[in-house]
Scaffold this motif. Structure first.
Motif, mmCIF file in Angstrom:
data_model
loop_
_atom_site.group_PDB
_atom_site.id
_atom_site.type_symbol
_atom_site.label_atom_id
_atom_site.label_comp_id
_atom_site.label_asym_id
_atom_site.label_seq_id
_atom_site.Cartn_x
_atom_site.Cartn_y
_atom_site.Cartn_z
ATOM 1 N N ARG A 1 -4.433 -11.702 -2.791
ATOM 2 C CA ARG A 1 -5.623 -10.801 -2.224
ATOM 3 C C ARG A 1 -4.980 -9.299 -2.197
ATOM 4 O O ARG A 1 -5.735 -8.559 -2.574
ATOM 5 C CB ARG A 1 -6.087 -11.358 -1.214
ATOM 6 N N ALA B 1 -3.950 0.305 8.169
ATOM 7 C CA ALA B 1 -3.560 -0.931 8.228
ATOM 8 C C ALA B 1 -4.505 -1.661 9.178
ATOM 9 O O ALA B 1 -4.970 -2.840 8.884
ATOM 10 C CB ALA B 1 -2.125 -1.291 9.010
ATOM 11 N N LEU C 1 4.699 -19.489 0.884
ATOM 12 C CA LEU C 1 4.694 -20.497 2.027
ATOM 13 C C LEU C 1 4.126 -21.664 1.547
ATOM 14 O O LEU C 1 4.726 -22.756 2.150
ATOM 15 C CB LEU C 1 4.292 -19.817 3.348
ATOM 16 N N ARG D 1 0.608 -1.128 0.042
ATOM 17 C CA ARG D 1 -0.007 0.002 0.033
ATOM 18 C C ARG D 1 0.787 1.261 -0.122
ATOM 19 O O ARG D 1 0.419 2.203 -0.415
ATOM 20 C CB ARG D 1 -0.996 -0.018 1.087
ATOM 21 N N PRO E 1 1.206 -16.899 2.240
ATOM 22 C CA PRO E 1 0.537 -17.880 1.427
ATOM 23 C C PRO E 1 -0.116 -17.241 0.031
ATOM 24 O O PRO E 1 -0.270 -16.045 -0.059
ATOM 25 C CB PRO E 1 -0.894 -18.140 1.966
ATOM 26 N N SER F 1 -8.261 -20.273 6.917
ATOM 27 C CA SER F 1 -8.393 -20.230 8.208
ATOM 28 C C SER F 1 -9.658 -20.550 8.875
ATOM 29 O O SER F 1 -9.857 -20.410 10.232
ATOM 30 C CB SER F 1 -7.978 -18.754 8.646
ATOM 31 N N GLU G 1 -11.843 -19.314 1.765
ATOM 32 C CA GLU G 1 -10.657 -18.740 1.247
ATOM 33 C C GLU G 1 -10.077 -19.717 0.217
ATOM 34 O O GLU G 1 -9.266 -19.375 -0.535
ATOM 35 C CB GLU G 1 -9.591 -18.510 2.514
ATOM 36 N N ILE H 1 3.051 7.559 9.450
ATOM 37 C CA ILE H 1 2.945 6.209 10.106
ATOM 38 C C ILE H 1 1.381 6.071 10.895
ATOM 39 O O ILE H 1 1.149 5.050 10.734
ATOM 40 C CB ILE H 1 4.101 6.131 11.066
ATOM 41 N N TRP H 2 1.079 6.930 11.485
ATOM 42 C CA TRP H 2 -0.041 6.972 12.163
ATOM 43 C C TRP H 2 -1.231 6.739 11.262
ATOM 44 O O TRP H 2 -2.063 5.895 11.455
ATOM 45 C CB TRP H 2 -0.287 8.400 12.910
ATOM 46 N N ALA I 1 -7.768 -2.204 7.501
ATOM 47 C CA ALA I 1 -7.536 -3.225 6.490
ATOM 48 C C ALA I 1 -7.493 -4.669 7.003
ATOM 49 O O ALA I 1 -8.018 -5.545 6.683
ATOM 50 C CB ALA I 1 -6.235 -3.048 5.720
ATOM 51 N N THR J 1 -3.151 -15.299 -0.086
ATOM 52 C CA THR J 1 -3.193 -13.910 0.590
ATOM 53 C C THR J 1 -2.327 -13.064 -0.091
ATOM 54 O O THR J 1 -2.772 -11.695 -0.317
ATOM 55 C CB THR J 1 -2.581 -14.132 2.014
ATOM 56 N N LEU K 1 7.246 -15.695 2.767
ATOM 57 C CA LEU K 1 6.437 -16.274 4.013
ATOM 58 C C LEU K 1 4.960 -15.909 4.012
ATOM 59 O O LEU K 1 4.498 -15.354 5.098
ATOM 60 C CB LEU K 1 7.069 -15.860 5.429
ATOM 61 N N GLN L 1 -9.574 -7.863 6.478
ATOM 62 C CA GLN L 1 -8.700 -9.066 5.804
ATOM 63 C C GLN L 1 -9.193 -10.541 6.431
ATOM 64 O O GLN L 1 -9.354 -10.944 7.638
ATOM 65 C CB GLN L 1 -7.375 -9.195 6.398
ATOM 66 N N PRO L 2 -9.510 -11.391 5.726
ATOM 67 C CA PRO L 2 -9.909 -12.749 6.204
ATOM 68 C C PRO L 2 -8.479 -13.157 6.789
ATOM 69 O O PRO L 2 -7.346 -12.912 6.466
ATOM 70 C CB PRO L 2 -10.223 -13.750 5.021
ATOM 71 N N GLY L 3 -8.771 -14.369 7.548
ATOM 72 C CA GLY L 3 -7.619 -15.113 8.477
ATOM 73 C C GLY L 3 -6.174 -15.443 7.864
ATOM 74 O O GLY L 3 -5.196 -15.508 8.522
ATOM 75 N N LEU L 4 -6.403 -16.112 6.910
ATOM 76 C CA LEU L 4 -5.264 -16.911 6.344
ATOM 77 C C LEU L 4 -4.024 -16.219 6.290
ATOM 78 O O LEU L 4 -3.827 -15.215 5.482
ATOM 79 C CB LEU L 4 -5.439 -17.523 4.938
ATOM 80 N N SER L 5 -3.073 -16.577 6.855
ATOM 81 C CA SER L 5 -1.827 -15.744 6.971
ATOM 82 C C SER L 5 -0.826 -16.998 7.058
ATOM 83 O O SER L 5 -0.871 -17.956 7.544
ATOM 84 C CB SER L 5 -1.612 -14.879 8.012
ATOM 85 N N GLU L 6 0.530 -16.606 7.165
ATOM 86 C CA GLU L 6 1.683 -17.455 7.681
ATOM 87 C C GLU L 6 1.532 -17.965 8.963
ATOM 88 O O GLU L 6 2.090 -19.149 9.488
ATOM 89 C CB GLU L 6 2.927 -16.716 7.622
ATOM 90 N N LEU M 1 -1.024 5.447 8.418
ATOM 91 C CA LEU M 1 -0.578 4.077 7.947
ATOM 92 C C LEU M 1 -1.198 3.173 8.856
ATOM 93 O O LEU M 1 -1.911 2.021 8.516
ATOM 94 C CB LEU M 1 0.885 4.115 8.051
ATOM 95 N N ALA M 2 -1.042 3.214 10.478
ATOM 96 C CA ALA M 2 -1.448 2.351 11.231
ATOM 97 C C ALA M 2 -2.901 2.345 11.264
ATOM 98 O O ALA M 2 -3.472 1.328 11.080
ATOM 99 C CB ALA M 2 -0.898 2.759 12.611
#
Lengths: 275, 647
Positions: A104, B17, A121, A86, A98, A200, A149, B10-11, B20, A101, A96, B24-29, B13-14
Motif C-alpha cells: 500500500r 505524515a 513480517l 515519500r 506486513p 487490524s 485489509e 521536517i515540520w 497520511a 502495508t 518489520l 492509513q488503515p491500521g495494519l502494521s507491525e 513532513l510531520a
C-alpha cells in the motif's frame, strides 16, 4: 511526531572527517519508534553489516543532509517505511512490515522512492498451511475470516491451502457488525481449523477475546500470527521474532551494499512456531 | 546551524505524515508484536490430563446426549468407582466408593462452582444434582479421589463439578420431548438471546415416569436462568437463578410401618459471580449464592398393636455462601490459586429437631494450592485448606500430588491427601419424637452429643498414558483410603427422663476406621474417527465388617461405552454396566450382581430452518433387574426423543 536525531548532522560531519577520501558505504536505519522490537531489529541488523560501513540511526525521518547520501536506507516499521518512501531517494529496504502495508505504501502516488524492497513480517501462506497440515494431519477445511485489509490476499491463501490438500471456507467481515455473525456461520460449517489472517479491523484488542472464545467453544483451533494469541488460547502460531527479521535484513543489506541487484520483497526465511 | 534548515522540511513532513497516518488503515507491525490485552480464562480445564493432579474423568455433553441419559446418575454410572441408582425411579443417587445409607454425602457436587449439598436431613447432594437440565450441561468433571484441599468439607471421596454451557452457545430456541413406556414423559424448552456484550437463557425442564413399582410415579420440574454479562474487556458478571419441584413415592403398599406415601422436595437458588481477568495468567473471582429448600415427607405409620401415628421427616434448609478466589502465576514455573469462603448452612424442622428454631452450621475456610513445574518432567501440586466449622472445630487438610511426565505421553502420579466430613445437622441434632395418640411418645432418632467429624486419609498412585498411534488413552488409579471416626447408625439407650415408650433409639456414633483399597482404570480407544470405545473397571477391597450396612461397595464394577457414528447422519451407542453384589439399604436388602445395557439409535436431520434429531433409547435392554431394593424391578423400557433447535 517525527523528529530527526539532533546529533545526526554532527555524526555525519564526524564520519566525513574520519572517513577515508574514497566513498564509503553508508547506511541509514530509520526506526518507527525508539527501543522495543525496533531496537532489537536494529541491533540484529547491525551485527550482519560489513565492518567499515557507516551506520546512522535515526528516529523516523532521514536527516536531510545532502553531504551524505546513504546508499541504503533501511526503514524499520510501517511508519518509517511510509516516511522514507515519500521523502528519500536511494535504495529503500523496509523491514518489520506486513506485506499488504508495504504494498500500500509503495503503490501510493505520494511515494517517491522507486527503488525498494522489503523483508516482510508476516508469513507466506504456504508456510501457514504447512503448519496446519503438520499439526492436524486429518484436517479438511480451513476457515478464514477475511476483512477489508486481508481481502486482497484471499486468493493467495486459497491457492496455498489447495497445495496442502486443504479446502477453504471464507467469511467476509466488512463491517464491525458483520464480524460475529460471519464468524459464527464460519465455525458452524465444520472446519478443522481457523486461520487468522492479519487484518487490524478483524483481529484487534476489541475482537480477539470473542473470536478466541467462539472458536474454542466451536472446537475449531485457531492458528494465529503472533505468540501473544497462543498464550491467550490459540492452538499455534508461526511468526518471526525481531531478531530473526533483523538478521535477515542485515544479510540482505550486506548483499545490496556488495552490489547485488535489488531483489523483490521477501517473506522471512527464519521463523518460530509457538504452540 | 544545520538544524534550522532541517526543521522546516521536517515540520512539513510531520504534517504530511500525520495526514497520511489519518488515512492509513491500521495494519502494521504492531498487530503482530503487541500483547493481546485480554485473554480467555479456560481455568476449568487442566492444562492437559498429563498435568492434572489426580484421576479426572470428563463427561462432555456429547456423551450425555449420545448415551440417552435422562439423569446425571445415568452418566455417572460410567465413571469407574461410582455406584448409582435410580432408586424408586425418581430420586436417583450417586456415590463413589460406597453409598452408606443411600445418600451422596461423601462427595462434593458443584454446579458452576456452587455446592448443591442439601443441609436438610442427613445431608445429600442428590437433590441438587437434579436441579440442572441435562441439556444445559457443557461438561462434567469428575475428580476421583479426595480433594478437600481445594473443595473443602465433604470432598471426601470425590468431587463432581458440573459446568453449564456458556449462554453465548445456547442462543436461539430449543425444544426436546421424550415419551415412552412406563408413562415416561420428559420435556425441555430453552430460549437464549443476547450479543457479545451480554447473553442470557432460560430453560424449563420436566421429567417424569412411573418408577419401578405400581406406586412410584415421579415428577420433576425445573427452571433455570443464566446471564453472562461482559461488563468490560476484563470483567464478566454471571447471574444464575432457578427452582425445582420434585415429587416421588416412598414406602410400600401393605407395609404398615412404612406405608406408601408421596415425598416432595422443592428448592430454589440464586448465584452471582464476578470474574476479573487481570491477564492471561491471573484471575480474581467473587461469588455469592443462596439456596433454599423445603422437604415434605409425612406418613401415617402403624407399629404392632399401637394406633397409627404420624412419622414426619419434613423440614426446611438454607445455605448462604460468599466465596473468593485468586489465581495467578508467581513465575513461569509456579501457578498459585488461593481463596476463602464463608458459609452458613441452616436447617429447621420441628419434627426432626424438636425445635422450631433454625439450626446453623457456620463454616469458614481459607485454602491455597500451588502447581510447581519443578523440572521439565516433574510437577508438584500441593495445597491445603484451613477450615473451621461450628460442627467440628478446625481442621487443616493438606494434599500433595507429584506428576512425573516420564515421556511426553506417559505420566505417573503419586499423592497423599487428608479430607474430612463434619457431621450434618441431622447427625448432630436429631431429636425425632413420634407422638402415638393416647399412648405415649416413641423416640425414633436421638443424636449423641460430642459427635466428631470423619477424617479420611488417602494415598494414591496413578498413571495416565496416551498412545497416539494407537489412538488409545488410559488412566489408572490405585488407592488406599482410610476413613476414621466413621459416623454410623447405631442403637443407643434412651435417657429414662425422656419418658418414651421405647428404651433404645437410633443414633449416630463415631465408630470404626474403615479401609478401602483397590484399583480402577479407564481406557478410551478411538480406532476410527467415527468410533469411540471406553472401558472402565474398578476393583475394591474393603475391610468392612460383614453386617449389611457396609456392603455398599461392590467388589467390582465394569462399564463399557461404544459410540459409533454411521453414515447419513445416523448415530448409535451402546452402554453396558456390570456391578457386583451390594446393598443400598442394609443387610436385608442385598442386591445380586447385575447388568444393565442401554442402546440408542438416532438420526440428525433438518426440519426447515432448524436442526433436529430423533432418537430411540432402550434402557436395560437385557431385561429386568432389581434396582435399589430387591423387590423393585427396573424392567426394560424404551422411549423416543425428538429434539429441535433453532439458532
Amino acid at each position: 511526531m517525527a523528529r530527526a536525531n539532533p546529533f545526526a548532522p554532527l555524526i555525519a560531519l564526524i564520519a566525513l572527517i574520519a572517513a577515508p577520501a574514497h566513498s564509503t558505504d553508508a547506511v541509514t536505519i530509520m526506526l518507527s519508534e525508539a527501543g522495543g522490537a525496533y531496537g532489537e531489529v536494529a541491533v540484529a541488523l547491525r551485527a550482519e553489516l560489513p565492518a567499515g560501513v557507516v551506520v546512522r540511526e535515526t528516529l523516523d525521518a532521514p536527516a536531510q543532509d545532502s553531504s551524505v547520501k546513504p546508499q541504503l536506507l533501511i526503514a524499520i516499521g510501517a511508519k518509517s517505511c511510509g516516511t522514507a518512501a515519500r521523502t528519500a531517494s536511494g535504495t529503500l529496504l523496509c523491514t518489520l512490515i506486513p506485506k499488504t502495508t508495504f504494498e500500500r505504501i509503495t503503490s501510493d502516488p505520494s511515494s517517491r522512492n522507486r527503488t525498494n524492497t522489503a523483508v516482510f513480517l508476516d508469513q507466506p501462506a504456504s508456510r501457514q498451511m504447512a503448519l496446519i497440515r503438520l499439526m492436524l494431519p486429518s484436517a479438511g477445511n480451513v476457515a478464514m475470516l477475511v476483512g477489508l485489509e486481508s481481502a486482497p490476499s484471499e486468493t493467495i491463501f486459497t491457492a496455498a491451502a489447495k497445495r496442502y490438500g486443504l479446502g477453504t471456507v471464507v467469511a467476509r467481515a466488512t463491517t464491525p457488525d458483520s464480524l460475529y455473525p460471519a464468524l459464527q456461520t464460519l465455525l458452524d460449517g465444520g472446519s478443522s481449523a481457523l486461520l487468522a489472517i492479519p487484518d487490524s479491523r478483524v483481529f484487534n484488542s476489541g475482537t480477539v477475546q470473542n473470536i478466541l472464545r467462539t472458536s474454542i467453544r466451536a472446537r475449531v483451533p485457531l492458528f494465529a500470527f503472533s505468540p501473544a494469541y497462543v498464550r491467550a488460547g490459540a492452538l499455534a502460531a508461526v511468526y518471526s521474532t525481531p531478531q530473526q527479521i533483523g538478521k535477515q535484513t542485515g544479510l540482505l543489506a550486506r548483499e545490496l551494499l556488495g552490489g547485488r541487484p535489488i531483489p523483490a520483497p521477501s517473506y522471512p526465511s527464519e521463523f518460530t512456531v509457538a504452540v | 546551524m544545520k538544524t534550522r534548515s532541517t526543521l522546516l522540511p521536517i515540520w512539513l513532513l510531520a504534517s504530511c505524515a500525520a495526514a497520511a497516518a489519518a488515512e492509513q488503515p491500521g495494519l502494521s507491525e504492531k498487530d503482530f508484536l503487541g500483547e493481546v490485552p485480554i485473554v480467555l480464562s479456560v481455568s476449568r480445564l487442566p492444562q492437559s490430563l498429563h498435568e492434572a493432579p489426580g484421576a479426572v474423568t470428563i463427561i462432555d455433553r456429547e456423551l450425555i446426549r449420545r448415551t440417552g441419559a435422562r439423569e446425571i446418575a445415568d452418566v455417572l454410572r460410567l465413571v469407574p468407582g461410582f455406584q448409582t441408582t435410580l432408586a424408586r425411579g425418581g430420586n436417583p443417587v450417586a456415590a463413589y466408593h460406597g453409598a452408606f445409607f443411600d445418600l451422596a454425602s461423601r462427595i462434593q457436587v458443584l454446579v458452576d462452582g456452587r455446592s448443591v449439598y442439601s443441609p436438610y436431613n442427613i445431608g445429600t447432594a442428590s437433590f441438587g444434582m437434579r436441579s440442572v437440565s441435562l441439556e444445559d450441561i457443557e461438561r462434567i468433571e469428575v475428580l476421583r479421589g479426595s480433594n478437600s484441599a481445594t473443595y473443602g468439607a465433604r470432598a471426601v471421596l470425590g468431587v463432581i463439578n458440573i459446568i453449564t454451557r456458556d449462554t453465548a452457545d445456547t442462543k436461539g430456541a430449543m425444544a426436546q420431548v421424550a415419551a415412552g413406556q412406563q408413562n415416561l414423559l420428559d420435556g425441555t424448552a430453552r430460549i437464549g438471546w443476547g450479543n457479545e456484550a451480554a447473553s442470557y437463557r432460560i430453560t424449563v425442564d420436566r421429567r417424569g415416569d412411573d418408577g419401578f413399582s405400581a406406586i412410584d410415579q415421579n415428577r420433576l420440574e425445573t427452571v433455570n436462568f443464566r446471564g453472562d454479562i461482559r461488563a468490560t474487556t476484563r470483567d464478566t458478571i454471571e447471574l444464575r437463578a432457578g427452582g425445582s419441584k420434585q415429587r416421588w413415592n416412598d414406602g410400600f403398599v401393605n407395609t404398615p410401618d412404612n406405608p406408601s406415601h408421596t415425598r416432595r422436595f422443592n428448592g430454589g437458588y440464586l448465584q452471582a459471580d464476578w470474574r476479573h481477568s487481570a491477564s492471561t495468567d491471573e484471575e480474581f473471582r467473587l461469588s455469592y449464592s443462596h439456596n433454599e429448600e423445603r422437604a415434605e415427607d409425612r406418613n401415617l405409620a402403624q407399629l404392632g398393636a399401637l394406633p397409627p401415628f404420624i412419622v414426619d421427616f419434613s423440614g426446611d434448609g438454607r445455605v448462604d455462601t460468599l466465596e473468593f478466589n485468586h489465581r495467578f502465576s508467581a513465575n513461569p514455573a509456579v501457578r498459585i490459586s488461593w481463596g476463602g469462603e464463608w458459609r452458613i448452612e441452616s436447617a429447621r424442622s420441628l419434627p426432626l429437631y424438636a425445635t422450631d428454631d433454625w439450626i446453623n452450621t457456620r463454616l469458614a475456610r481459607l485454602n491455597g494450592s500451588m502447581e510447581w513445574h519443578m523440572a521439565p518432567a516433574w510437577i508438584l501440586n500441593t495445597g491445603a485448606m484451613l477450615e473451621h466449622s461450628s460442627a467440628a472445630g478446625s481442621a487443616i487438610l493438606p494434599r500433595a500430588m507429584v506428576n512425573w511426565l516420564a515421556t511426553p505421553n506417559h505420566t505417573f502420579r503419586a499423592g497423599v491427601s487428608r479430607a474430612h466430613r463434619p457431621p450434618s445437622i441431622f447427625e448432630r441434632q436429631a431429636n425425632q419424637r413420634l407422638d402415638v395418640p393416647g399412648v405415649g411418645v416413641l423416640q425414633n432418632w436421638l443424636a449423641t452429643p460430642g459427635l466428631r467429624g470423619e477424617k479420611i486419609d488417602a494415598t494414591e498412585l496413578g498413571y495416565y498414558g496416551d498412545w497416539r498411534d494407537l489412538q488409545l488413552a488410559v488412566d489408572v488409579r490405585a488407592f488406599d483410603e482410610r476413613i476414621s471416626d466413621f459416623i454410623q447408625i447405631s442403637t443407643v439407650p434412651v435417657p429414662a427422663a425422656a419418658g418414651t415408650l421405647n428404651t433404645n433409639t437410633k443414633s449416630f456414633i463415631n465408630d470404626r476406621t474403615l479401609r478401602l483399597h483397590g484399583v480402577e482404570y479407564q481406557a478410551t480407544w478411538r480406532p476410527y474417527r467415527s468410533t469411540q470405545i471406553t472401558v472402565s473397571q474398578s476393583f475394591v477391597n474393603t475391610d468392612f465388617p460383614d453386617d449389611g450396612t457396609f456392603l455398599s461397595v461392590p467388589g467390582n464394577t465394569t462399564a463399557i461405552v461404544w459410540l459409533q457414528r454411521l453414515p447419513q447422519g445416523w448415530d448409535f451407542s451402546l452402554t453396558h454396566t456390570a456391578i457386583g453384589a451390594m446393598t443400598w439399604n442394609g443387610a436385608g436388602n442385598m442386591l445380586p450382581s447385575r447388568n444393565r445395557t442401554d442402546l440408542r439409535l438416532a438420526r440428525a436431520f433438518r426440519l426447515g430452518n432448524t436442526q433436529a434429531e430423533a432418537a430411540i433409547v432402550v434402557q436395560n435392554a437385557g431385561g429386568a433387574s432389581p434396582e435399589y431394593l430387591p423387590q423393585l424391578e427396573f424392567s426394560r423400557r424404551a422411549f423416543a426423543i425428538l429434539r429441535i433447535a433453532y439458532h
